[in-house]
Enzyme design. Structure first.
Site, PDB file in Angstrom:
ATOM      1  N   HIS A 282       0.781  -1.248   0.000  1.00  0.00           N
ATOM      2  CA  HIS A 282       0.000   0.000   0.000  1.00  0.00           C
ATOM      3  C   HIS A 282       0.811   1.297   0.000  1.00  0.00           C
ATOM      4  O   HIS A 282       0.286   2.321  -0.416  1.00  0.00           O
ATOM      5  CB  HIS A 282      -0.969   0.076   1.199  1.00  0.00           C
ATOM      6  CG  HIS A 282      -1.836  -1.107   1.412  1.00  0.00           C
ATOM      7  ND1 HIS A 282      -2.598  -1.675   0.412  1.00  0.00           N
ATOM      8  CD2 HIS A 282      -2.060  -1.852   2.525  1.00  0.00           C
ATOM      9  CE1 HIS A 282      -3.270  -2.702   0.906  1.00  0.00           C
ATOM     10  NE2 HIS A 282      -2.959  -2.844   2.172  1.00  0.00           N
TER      11      HIS A 282
ATOM     12  N   ASP B 150       3.723  -8.545   1.072  1.00  0.00           N
ATOM     13  CA  ASP B 150       4.288  -9.370   2.140  1.00  0.00           C
ATOM     14  C   ASP B 150       3.388 -10.533   2.550  1.00  0.00           C
ATOM     15  O   ASP B 150       3.834 -11.680   2.625  1.00  0.00           O
ATOM     16  CB  ASP B 150       4.670  -8.514   3.348  1.00  0.00           C
ATOM     17  CG  ASP B 150       3.560  -7.589   3.836  1.00  0.00           C
ATOM     18  OD1 ASP B 150       2.430  -7.631   3.294  1.00  0.00           O
ATOM     19  OD2 ASP B 150       3.826  -6.800   4.768  1.00  0.00           O
TER      20      ASP B 150
END
Length: 486
Positions: free
Chosen positions: A80, A241
């Protein structure tokens, strides 16, 4: 004898972790970690150059003293975050990270402009302060001069891949967390960026989205020199991730993972997109060509950390207290929304403890903390199941909280299934290494994931039925939900 190895990188908010794994077997050769500058939300920013410097130091440390030949590399990173660059690739300002909440007002405006159901159906995800698009809207409103110069948009793993290869590329997993990529249709939505400024030409600012088994390119000679490795190194697509961690822990369809960190995430892998009109489920893409529907709660191990502090005990002692508590049906119940909540969407909520009596014990308070966290995540699992996500396989606990037997036992009791842990303490770096090996070997990421699936390190069976508190928990969580508009 020189060993062919792959490098898996996890560039997180806190640090850069690198794993070197043997190309043929996946065996761990070495690991290294270098810290990133600390951030302090609500303003949470880092200079991308700090990520690069940490990665360079970590790779150099990992290869030092080992007779290895690096054949491929992949980068997983925090999702993000907004990396905005000019036409020549120069970063224009520090990157706003996922946990920077200064764009909450912009997220709310984006949500209201098109409506929650539009976002979830079209994009698979609803705007929040975490998403890249909200940070870009913040930049427009607060730093218009910088906003006007933006020519390239990237999230952290895209930018690190660009530094390695010179290629402006991304993958589906990280793209699907930006708010301007449609996971259900696998394409950028520059029209959504056009809502920010209609007159801008946005398509050229967006990276090319690579396929799950496609390489980004090879290391540039400059990057190879910096890292201290050869320039014949393939660089894989990389990913977010959580998405690469799913590969690192060997998650396959039917499995469900409970990630127990500062925040909690329950996620599974699915071949079809998951569209939740309530916005509780993020229907993001995975790194194998499918989807990784997930529910994220803001309050996980920090809840038990707080209860431990209030009771004056460490985490281990808190877990022992919780498991010693008798399972009285009228025991205290905690709605664990200490810092507001993301699932359900209650940003202004607070923790609420109900059922206290003069007979309440320290053991019961400890249990309420663990159960309150677990109930919120089990609620997320039930939402995934209600949307057709299969969860009949393994239940895998990961993250720091997975070390606590109390968390694993309570999740097992609430789900009625055994909970396992696996030998993948650095799931994201391990998943990135799997992706790098797939590119180097000409295989799919899914094939190498199956081949390198980590060993089970513990398994805990259900011992009690704890669902007697389920209805009380739901009632308590509903207390803070806003009244419906008439």
């Amino acid at each position: 004898m020189t060993t062919d190895v792959v490098v898996g990188v996890d560039s997180s908010t806190q640090s850069c972790t690198v794993e070197l794994r043997a190309l043929d077997s996946g065996a761990l050769v070495s690991t290294a970690r270098v810290s990133h500058p600390a951030t302090t939300p609500p303003v949470s920013e880092q200079d991308p150059e700090a990520w690069w410097d940490a990665m360079v130091r970590a790779v150099r440390e990992a290869v030092s003293g080992h007779d290895v030949h690096v054949v491929a590399l992949s980068v997983g990173a925090q999702c993000h975050g907004l990396v905005a660059s000019d036409a020549s690739g120069v970063v224009l300002r520090p990157a706003k990270l996922w946990n920077d909440t200064t764009s909450a007002a912009q997220a709310q405006a984006l949500l209201e402009a098109r409506g929650l159901s539009w976002w979830t159906q079209q994009m698979g995800i609803a705007p929040s302060a975490a998403l890249t698009i909200a940070k870009l809207a913040w930049l427009r409103d607060n730093e218009p001069d910088v906003f006007a110069r933006v020519q390239h948009l990237a999230v952290p793993h895209d930018w690190l891949t660009f530094r390695l290869t010179g290629a402006h590329v991304t993958d589906r997993s990280d793209a699907s967390g930006t708010g301007y990529y449609s996971a259900p249709t696998n394409r950028w939505r520059p029209d959504v960026l056009g809502d920010l400024v209609a007159a801008r030409e946005w398509e050229s600012t967006l990276p090319r989205v690579l396929g799950p088994d496609e390489a980004a390119g090879r290391l540039t000679s400059t990057a190879a020199t910096a890292l201290g490795i050869g320039d014949d190194v393939l660089v894989a697509a990389g990913g977010g991730d959580q998405h690469l961690a799913a590969q690192g822990i060997g998650l396959i369809e039917g499995d469900i993972a409970y990630s127990l960190g500062t925040s909690g995430v329950v996620f599974a892998t699915n071949s079809q997109p998951v569209l939740d009109p309530s916005g509780a489920i993020d229907g993001v893409a995975n790194v194998t060509g499918g989807y990784l529907p997930l529910v994220c709660t803001l309050n996980c191990t920090k809840v038990t950390d707080t209860m431990g502090r209030l009771l004056g005990v460490d985490h281990a002692a808190l877990g022992e207290l919780a498991l010693a508590a008798p399972l009285d049906p009228d025991r205290p119940v905690l709605a664990a929304y200490l810092d507001g909540e993301r699932s359900p969407r209650l940003p202004d909520a607070r923790g609420m403890l109900a059922g206290l009596t003069t007979a309440t014990t320290r053991e019961q308070l400890a249990l309420a903390a663990f159960e309150g966290v677990a109930l919120g995540l089990v609620r997320g699992e039930r939402q995934l199941t209600a949307h057709g996500v299969p969860t009949g396989g393994r239940t895998i606990a990961v993250g720091g909280g997975a070390r606590a037997r109390a968390y694993r036992q309570i999740i097992a009791d609430l789900t009625g299934r055994s909970v396992v842990t696996v030998d993948a303490p650095e799931g994201t770096a391990r998943g990135a290494a799997i992706q790098a090996a797939a590119v180097a070997r000409g295989q799919t990421v899914a094939e190498v994931t199956a081949e390198w699936s980590p060993q089970v390190t513990s398994s805990i069976d259900p011992s009690h039925d704890r669902t007697d508190v389920w209805e009380r928990y739901l009632h308590l969580t509903a207390v803070q939900e806003p009244a419906p508009h008439h």
